[in-house]
Design a protein around this motif. Structure first.
Motif, PDB file in Angstrom:
ATOM      1  N   ASP A   1      11.276 -75.740  65.347  1.00  0.00           N
ATOM      2  CA  ASP A   1      11.412 -75.958  63.857  1.00  0.00           C
ATOM      3  C   ASP A   1      12.083 -75.095  62.946  1.00  0.00           C
ATOM      4  O   ASP A   1      12.767 -75.476  62.175  1.00  0.00           O
ATOM      5  CB  ASP A   1       9.979 -76.631  63.428  1.00  0.00           C
ATOM      6  CG  ASP A   1       9.562 -77.830  63.988  1.00  0.00           C
ATOM      7  OD1 ASP A   1      10.236 -78.380  64.925  1.00  0.00           O
ATOM      8  OD2 ASP A   1       8.689 -78.483  63.388  1.00  0.00           O
ATOM      9  N   ALA A   2      11.779 -73.833  63.287  1.00  0.00           N
ATOM     10  CA  ALA A   2      11.991 -72.840  62.524  1.00  0.00           C
ATOM     11  C   ALA A   2      13.428 -72.710  62.543  1.00  0.00           C
ATOM     12  O   ALA A   2      14.102 -72.526  61.408  1.00  0.00           O
ATOM     13  CB  ALA A   2      11.322 -71.587  62.906  1.00  0.00           C
ATOM     14  N   VAL A  59      23.922 -81.449  63.310  1.00  0.00           N
ATOM     15  CA  VAL A  59      22.560 -81.796  63.802  1.00  0.00           C
ATOM     16  C   VAL A  59      21.965 -80.591  64.364  1.00  0.00           C
ATOM     17  O   VAL A  59      22.566 -80.053  65.427  1.00  0.00           O
ATOM     18  CB  VAL A  59      22.757 -82.828  64.912  1.00  0.00           C
ATOM     19  CG1 VAL A  59      21.447 -83.236  65.545  1.00  0.00           C
ATOM     20  CG2 VAL A  59      23.420 -84.072  64.193  1.00  0.00           C
ATOM     21  N   ALA A  60      20.734 -80.060  63.916  1.00  0.00           N
ATOM     22  CA  ALA A  60      19.896 -79.101  64.478  1.00  0.00           C
ATOM     23  C   ALA A  60      18.946 -79.624  65.323  1.00  0.00           C
ATOM     24  O   ALA A  60      18.081 -80.476  65.149  1.00  0.00           O
ATOM     25  CB  ALA A  60      19.403 -78.353  63.585  1.00  0.00           C
ATOM     26  N   ALA A  71      17.905 -82.533  60.837  1.00  0.00           N
ATOM     27  CA  ALA A  71      17.134 -81.735  61.617  1.00  0.00           C
ATOM     28  C   ALA A  71      15.978 -82.328  62.449  1.00  0.00           C
ATOM     29  O   ALA A  71      15.430 -83.148  61.826  1.00  0.00           O
ATOM     30  CB  ALA A  71      16.658 -80.687  60.662  1.00  0.00           C
ATOM     31  N   PHE A  72      15.819 -82.030  63.793  1.00  0.00           N
ATOM     32  CA  PHE A  72      14.863 -82.525  64.649  1.00  0.00           C
ATOM     33  C   PHE A  72      13.521 -81.469  64.315  1.00  0.00           C
ATOM     34  O   PHE A  72      13.828 -80.256  64.482  1.00  0.00           O
ATOM     35  CB  PHE A  72      15.202 -82.199  66.033  1.00  0.00           C
ATOM     36  CG  PHE A  72      16.135 -83.254  66.511  1.00  0.00           C
ATOM     37  CD1 PHE A  72      15.841 -84.163  67.517  1.00  0.00           C
ATOM     38  CD2 PHE A  72      17.299 -83.810  65.843  1.00  0.00           C
ATOM     39  CE1 PHE A  72      16.758 -85.239  68.138  1.00  0.00           C
ATOM     40  CE2 PHE A  72      17.995 -84.763  66.408  1.00  0.00           C
ATOM     41  CZ  PHE A  72      17.703 -85.512  67.454  1.00  0.00           C
ATOM     42  N   LEU A  73      12.486 -82.118  63.590  1.00  0.00           N
ATOM     43  CA  LEU A  73      11.380 -81.531  63.554  1.00  0.00           C
ATOM     44  C   LEU A  73       9.978 -81.997  63.950  1.00  0.00           C
ATOM     45  O   LEU A  73       9.978 -83.403  64.052  1.00  0.00           O
ATOM     46  CB  LEU A  73      11.138 -81.411  61.762  1.00  0.00           C
ATOM     47  CG  LEU A  73      12.409 -80.622  61.047  1.00  0.00           C
ATOM     48  CD1 LEU A  73      11.899 -80.725  59.547  1.00  0.00           C
ATOM     49  CD2 LEU A  73      12.593 -79.237  61.422  1.00  0.00           C
ATOM     50  N   THR A 102      22.492 -69.272  64.601  1.00  0.00           N
ATOM     51  CA  THR A 102      21.558 -68.917  63.279  1.00  0.00           C
ATOM     52  C   THR A 102      22.156 -67.988  62.664  1.00  0.00           C
ATOM     53  O   THR A 102      21.686 -67.488  61.408  1.00  0.00           O
ATOM     54  CB  THR A 102      20.052 -68.255  63.979  1.00  0.00           C
ATOM     55  OG1 THR A 102      20.352 -67.173  64.671  1.00  0.00           O
ATOM     56  CG2 THR A 102      19.327 -69.332  64.643  1.00  0.00           C
ATOM     57  N   THR A 103      23.461 -67.680  62.767  1.00  0.00           N
ATOM     58  CA  THR A 103      24.232 -66.608  62.188  1.00  0.00           C
ATOM     59  C   THR A 103      25.525 -67.230  61.646  1.00  0.00           C
ATOM     60  O   THR A 103      25.821 -68.393  61.961  1.00  0.00           O
ATOM     61  CB  THR A 103      24.794 -65.443  63.083  1.00  0.00           C
ATOM     62  OG1 THR A 103      25.665 -65.698  64.002  1.00  0.00           O
ATOM     63  CG2 THR A 103      23.485 -64.627  63.653  1.00  0.00           C
TER      64      THR A 103
END
Length: 644
Positions: free
Chosen positions: A503-504, A497-498, A524-526, A480-481
């Motif tokens: 979700d956030a 790929v997240a 992104a997987f949401l 996240t940084t």
């Protein structure tokens, strides 16, 4: 209109035109214009691309072919083109138009500063590195030129140093785009170095010529007036471009944008003349203004390119070749020394500084960058022509410089391609953020079935241990940084790929990858459907596990056989996406292309259109081809279709 009026006009118009041709527009006597030299040059310009298209050994730039064609008909060959004032004028205008298009090549949109984290210290470091590279090149060039001057081989070491410091944006930009490197860290470093080299060489040449012709007087400072005019005209252009009338007059017979661009160019050329500076800087700045006011690929740029490369610029290069006297090189002892010395120096002054810069990650990249930046064409010929006119360089030196332009512009792209793509498929680097169950399984499939270089990023020791047992490449880091992502190697990633399960976190990581690092393929997987619109607005592709499960079930029920083809893909069968880069296949019908093995083209994506391929389907440059076949055949087909 009555029949008598029509009869009168049909008789009167030819008489008026004939009088103009004989006496001139003002009525004074006008020297008869001989069109034969121009006809010969234009026919050659038409023929050169056809000849070069059939050369398979090495891809020679068209302008190099035009210089060689000029050699054939000029002093060094048949000597059928003699001095002609009209041809000289058109060649001079072609020269200034070439500098105008060089400014137009300065595509600031192509400089993707988001790849450097979009932070001011990073941007400053990138620009400082490119500036230091140019300074190192200039110093090394001057030391070589000074040595040659001391040996009494050249007249002016200062001008020769600038000649060695040039590069060719017109070669660098297309090569980087064709290799798909324009948005990579390597491509951005090379692009910024090339832009700075072009601009600073142009500016320093103007200053040097001003000092040589007027001395260190206040008139040299008048060059700054060009930059004042640049900013004023740019602001004016911004205002005018937003007016509705500009769009209304953009087409048909008005072509107001083309007229405005040409007026801008001639204004800067005239201003440079009035200020006593070289017109190349004025033409270059005019091109930069039009570049800032128009989009790359816009109809305006296409029209300006067509005017230049379709008529004026070929006349200039063919004229350069026709006036080049190779006998000077053959019968001169000095030339026998200068040509190899110039060629070696042309590569050394670019490659040696590149070896000491940390901007490039390994030795292969450093060599590749230095070699591509060694390509010289338009600007080196322009500076050499100016030096010849001023008597700062001799005919022998000028001829040697032209040889350097021909060799480096032809050889550098080939060597660069060999270094960045040494005959094996490039391994795609994918970052998977989050060692979740889905993330680890996806990583394993990408690695084993598609030969991707996959890096899984997480900071949970239990999940990392599980990934290690699966034989995956892992990085213990907080994704996240910025620091965590850079530690994982995001600057070299082609896809992210997240898949953390949060979700956030996935949205944040995906947004950083897309916006700050300019990565196009971000997933992104949401779990929450309400987040999908936010992600899609950012250009992020979304996988929603609950919805994906329903879609899979639906396809099993509705299209069972088609789905099984994708699910139960045999080990030796695969799908692959290939961007068509090989010019041999452009505008070819699919039925005439022999693909290796059992490879089939199952779909073609062209822009926003999806095309069902048929035998008569024409392939076009940059088509995205969806291939299906066994792995070995797919690799060979990808190599053939994607080769530059």
């Amino acid at each position: 209109m009555g029949s008598k009026t029509i009869l009168f006009l049909s008789i009167r118009i030819p008489i008026v035109v004939g009088n103009i041709a004989k006496k001139g527009i003002g009525g004074t006597a006008m020297q008869e214009v001989a069109f034969h030299p121009l006809l010969l040059v234009v026919v050659l310009a038409f023929a050169v691309p056809f000849v070069l298209e059939h050369l398979r050994i090495i891809r020679i730039p068209v302008v190099v072919g035009e210089i060689l064609a000029g050699l054939v008909i000029g002093k060094s060959g048949l000597n059928v083109v003699t001095a002609d004032p009209w041809l000289d004028f058109l060649a001079t205008f072609g020269f200034t138009y070439l500098m105008f298009l060089s400014g137009l090549e300065v595509d600031l949109e192509g400089i993707n500063l988001s790849r450097v984290n979009n932070k001011r210290p990073q941007i400053a470091r990138l620009l400082t590195g490119a500036l230091l590279y140019f300074v190192a090149t200039l110093i090394l060039s001057f030391l070589i030129a000074l040595f040659l001057w001391q040996q009494k081989l050249i007249k002016n070491p200062w001008l020769l140093a600038l000649i060695f410091s040039t590069t060719s944006l017109g070669i660098v930009v297309p090569v980087l785009k064709e290799r798909g490197l324009i948005d990579t860290s390597l491509g951005q470093n090379i692009l910024i170095s090339a832009v700075l080299a072009d601009f600073l060489t142009m500016f320093l040449t103007t200053v040097l010529v001003a000092l040589a012709t007027t001395g260190p007087t206040h008139e040299v400072l008048l060059i700054l007036v060009l930059f004042v005019a640049f900013f004023l005209l740019y602001r004016t252009g911004l205002v005018l471009s937003r007016l509705p009338i500009m769009r209304n007059l953009a087409g048909a017979t008005s072509e107001i944008q083309v007229r405005g661009a040409l007026a801008t160019m001639l204004f800067f050329i005239s201003l440079a003349q009035e200020l006593g500076s070289e017109i190349i800087l004025g033409a270059f700045l005019a091109g930069v203004i039009i570049s800032l006011l128009s989009r790359r690929g816009s109809s305006l740029r296409l029209k300006l390119d067509a005017i230049g490369y379709g008529f004026f610029i070929p006349i200039f290069f063919i004229t350069v070749g026709s006036q080049l006297d190779l006998a000077v090189l053959v019968h001169s002892h000095t030339a026998l020394i200068l040509v190899p010395a110039f060629l070696v120096s042309a590569f050394l002054v670019k490659v040696i500084p590149a070896l000491f810069f940390r901007s490039y990650s390994n030795l292969r990249e450093k060599l590749a960058a230095g070699i591509l930046l060694s390509s010289r064409l338009s600007l080196i010929i322009a500076v050499s022509t100016i030096g010849l006119r001023l008597g700062a360089i001799s005919e022998t030196t000028h001829a040697a410089v032209i040889i350097v332009a021909i060799v480096t512009s032809s050889l550098s792209p080939v060597l660069f391609s060999k270094l960045v793509d040494p005959g094996r498929p490039k391994q795609l680097k994918t970052l998977i953020i989050g060692a979740s169950e889905a993330g680890l399984v996806l990583a394993q499939r990408l690695k084993n079935r598609h030969q991707h270089h996959v890096v899984v990023v997480d900071h949970d020791p239990v999940r990392l241990a599980k990934g290690k047992d699966m034989g995956l490449t892992l990085v213990n880091s907080d994704a996240t940084t910025y620091q965590g992502l850079e530690k994982a190697g995001i600057t070299e990633a082609t896809a992210v790929v997240a898949a953390t399960g949060d979700d956030a976190v996935n949205l944040r990581v995906a947004e950083i990858a897309r916006r700050q690092y300019g990565i196009k393929n971000v997933i992104a997987f949401l779990n929450n459907l309400r987040n999908t619109q936010v992600a899609e607005d950012l250009g992020i592709k979304v996988v929603t596990p609950p919805l994906s499960t329903l879609i899979v079930a639906e396809n099993i029920l509705v299209h069972p056989e088609t789905f099984s083809l994708l699910r139960d893909e045999p080990e030796d069968t695969t799908f692959e996406e290939v961007r068509l880069r090989n010019h041999r296949f452009f505008e070819q019908r699919l039925k005439y292309i022999n693909l290796p093995g059992d490879v089939l083209v199952v779909s073609i994506i062209r822009g926003q259109d999806r095309i069902v391929p048929r035998g008569n389907t024409l392939l076009k440059k940059d088509d995205l081809l969806i291939l299906m076949g066994n792995r070995d055949s797919i690799k060979e087909a990808s190599r053939q279709l994607g080769a530059v």
